[in-house]
Design a protein around this motif. Structure first.
Motif, short mmCIF file in Angstrom:
data_model
loop_
_atom_site.label_atom_id
_atom_site.label_comp_id
_atom_site.label_asym_id
_atom_site.label_seq_id
_atom_site.Cartn_x
_atom_site.Cartn_y
_atom_site.Cartn_z
N PHE A 103 0.89 -1.11 0.00
CA PHE A 103 0.09 -0.07 -0.08
C PHE A 103 0.86 1.25 -0.10
CE2 PHE A 103 -3.37 -2.78 1.99
CZ PHE A 103 -4.13 -2.93 0.86
N ARG A 104 2.03 1.25 0.91
CA ARG A 104 2.85 2.21 0.68
C ARG A 104 3.38 2.72 -0.54
NH1 ARG A 104 6.59 0.47 3.81
NH2 ARG A 104 8.04 0.03 2.36
N VAL A 105 3.84 1.75 -0.98
CA VAL A 105 4.45 1.72 -2.48
C VAL A 105 3.42 2.55 -3.45
CG1 VAL A 105 5.44 0.74 -4.69
CG2 VAL A 105 6.42 0.16 -2.40
N LEU A 106 2.19 1.80 -3.39
CA LEU A 106 1.20 2.32 -4.54
C LEU A 106 0.74 3.84 -4.15
CD1 LEU A 106 -1.00 1.85 -6.39
CD2 LEU A 106 -2.49 1.03 -4.56
N VAL A 107 0.42 4.00 -2.67
CA VAL A 107 0.06 5.48 -2.72
C VAL A 107 1.22 6.56 -2.80
CG1 VAL A 107 -0.46 7.13 -0.41
CG2 VAL A 107 -1.52 4.78 -0.74
N ASN A 108 2.31 6.14 -2.44
CA ASN A 108 3.55 7.05 -2.96
C ASN A 108 3.82 7.17 -4.28
OD1 ASN A 108 3.94 7.62 -0.09
ND2 ASN A 108 5.84 6.18 0.02
N SER A 109 3.21 6.27 -5.06
CA SER A 109 3.39 6.41 -6.49
C SER A 109 2.57 7.55 -7.09
CB SER A 109 3.10 5.24 -7.18
OG SER A 109 1.72 4.80 -7.04
N ALA A 110 1.41 8.04 -6.60
CA ALA A 110 0.42 8.93 -6.90
C ALA A 110 1.18 10.29 -6.84
CB ALA A 110 -0.73 8.85 -6.16
N PRO A 111 1.20 11.20 -7.70
CA PRO A 111 1.75 12.40 -7.53
C PRO A 111 1.39 13.52 -6.29
CG PRO A 111 0.24 12.65 -9.48
CD PRO A 111 0.31 11.13 -8.82
N ASP A 112 -0.09 13.05 -5.67
CA ASP A 112 -0.87 13.99 -5.01
C ASP A 112 -0.96 13.15 -3.44
OD1 ASP A 112 -2.57 12.05 -5.88
OD2 ASP A 112 -4.12 13.65 -6.02
N CYS A 113 -0.19 12.12 -3.48
CA CYS A 113 -0.73 11.35 -2.05
C CYS A 113 0.68 10.83 -1.45
CB CYS A 113 -1.12 10.11 -2.20
SG CYS A 113 -3.02 10.46 -2.81
N GLU A 114 0.76 10.84 -0.22
CA GLU A 114 1.94 10.32 0.50
C GLU A 114 1.68 9.66 1.70
OE1 GLU A 114 4.87 13.23 1.96
OE2 GLU A 114 3.47 14.41 2.81
N VAL A 115 2.29 8.54 1.91
CA VAL A 115 2.16 7.79 3.33
C VAL A 115 3.06 8.40 4.49
CG1 VAL A 115 2.48 5.60 4.60
CG2 VAL A 115 1.58 5.73 2.14
N VAL A 116 2.09 8.81 5.44
CA VAL A 116 3.09 9.52 6.75
C VAL A 116 3.35 8.56 7.74
CG1 VAL A 116 2.21 12.02 5.79
CG2 VAL A 116 0.71 10.55 7.39
N ALA A 117 2.62 7.60 7.85
CA ALA A 117 2.72 6.52 8.87
C ALA A 117 2.27 5.25 8.57
CB ALA A 117 2.26 7.08 10.15
N GLU A 118 2.74 4.20 9.39
CA GLU A 118 2.21 3.03 9.18
C GLU A 118 1.93 2.24 10.51
OE1 GLU A 118 4.26 0.25 6.76
OE2 GLU A 118 5.26 1.87 5.60
N ALA A 119 0.91 1.75 10.74
CA ALA A 119 0.71 0.82 11.98
C ALA A 119 0.09 -0.47 11.83
CB ALA A 119 -0.87 1.65 12.51
N GLY A 120 0.75 -1.47 12.92
CA GLY A 120 0.52 -2.74 12.58
C GLY A 120 -0.95 -3.28 13.35
N ASN A 121 -1.39 -2.30 14.33
CA ASN A 121 -2.58 -2.67 14.75
C ASN A 121 -3.44 -1.57 14.98
OD1 ASN A 121 -1.85 -1.50 17.67
ND2 ASN A 121 -0.46 -3.28 17.58
N GLY A 122 -4.70 -1.78 15.48
CA GLY A 122 -5.68 -0.69 16.06
C GLY A 122 -4.98 0.26 16.92
N ALA A 123 -4.49 -0.01 17.94
CA ALA A 123 -4.00 0.85 18.94
C ALA A 123 -2.94 1.75 18.39
CB ALA A 123 -3.59 0.18 20.29
N GLU A 124 -2.06 1.40 17.82
CA GLU A 124 -1.15 1.92 17.44
C GLU A 124 -1.54 2.99 16.11
OE1 GLU A 124 3.09 1.05 14.99
OE2 GLU A 124 2.00 -0.67 15.29
N ALA A 125 -2.62 2.66 15.40
CA ALA A 125 -3.24 3.36 14.35
C ALA A 125 -3.70 4.56 15.08
CB ALA A 125 -4.25 2.89 13.59
N VAL A 126 -4.47 4.49 16.04
CA VAL A 126 -5.00 5.64 16.85
C VAL A 126 -4.08 6.56 17.40
CG1 VAL A 126 -6.35 6.27 18.92
CG2 VAL A 126 -6.98 4.22 17.58
N GLU A 127 -2.88 6.14 18.06
CA GLU A 127 -1.94 6.83 18.61
C GLU A 127 -1.30 7.86 17.46
OE1 GLU A 127 0.43 8.98 20.78
OE2 GLU A 127 -1.17 7.53 21.59
#
Length: 218
Positions: free
Chosen positions: A17-41
């Motif tokens: 998903f990171r590679v795909l999103v970063n391939s778009a000129p108007d999108c960038e991945v700013v963080a990745e989470a491995g579970n829901g708690a990490e995502a919320v934080e």
């Protein structure tokens, strides 16, 4: 630039998903989470525009994470990712405040388009999906009615529009049925979102059923 957070317990999928999103000129991945708690934080810290949220994750699942994110923020949109087509988990996620869902095998171009749609503040909920939400309400049986004071603030025309949305009509179908322009349809929907404090079309459908305005027909 659309700032995206990817939450999935599988590192390989997160990387894809990171590679795909970063391939778009108007999108960038700013963080990745491995579970829901990490995502919320990470949402608290990074304040992304869109969260790509897996439904099933350890510790805190995607549904609970979505609920927490939507309660704590107003500008962060959650796009659910699932292996199953509108299973009970995704239905619960929509009720928690998610702006839509996609299957994990969605074509890459469609995923990037979906991110743009959700980031713009729209709901990724096609009329066909709305109709299947209705089927889910029917399967579960009529929900307990929750009287809504906000519903009393709606005009007769706004109540009519809300009912038609809950029945699965698209904007085009709404315009044809009411014999009004698309601009007028969008104005009515905007008023409904504001008066019912709904994030998007999905929550309008749910509000209509939970308030008792519309009942599932068996």
């Amino acid at each position: 630039m659309i700032r995206v957070l990817v939450a999935d317990d599988q590192a390989l999928l997160r990387g894809s998903f990171r590679v795909l999103v970063n391939s778009a000129p108007d999108c960038e991945v700013v963080a990745e989470a491995g579970n829901g708690a990490e995502a919320v934080e990470l949402v608290r810290r990074e304040q992304p525009d869109v969260v790509l949220m897996d439904v099933r994750m350890p510790e805190v699942d995607g549904i609970e994470a979505t609920r927490r994110i939507c309660q704590e923020t107003t500008g962060v949109r959650v796009l659910m990712l699932t292996t199953f087509d509108l299973d009970e988990y995704v239905f619960a996620a929509l009720r928690a405040g998610a702006s839509g869902f996609l299957l994990k095998d969605t074509p890459p171009a469609d995923l990037l388009s979906a991110i743009a749609v959700v980031a713009a503040g729209d709901s990724l909920l096609a009329p066909g999906i709305t109709r299947r939400l209705i089927e889910e309400f029917t399967r579960q049986g009529s929900p307990a009615r929750r009287p809504s004071r906000e519903l009393d603030l709606l005009t007769a025309r706004e109540r009519e529009v809300l009912e038609l949305i809950a029945r699965g009509l698209s904007n085009t179908e709404l315009g044809e049925h009411l014999r009004v322009s698309q601009a007028t349809v969008k104005t009515h929907i905007g008023h409904l979102l504001s008066k019912l404090h709904a994030r998007d079309r999905a929550q309008l459908v749910i509000a209509a059923y939970e308030s008792g305005l519309v009942s599932p027909a068996r």
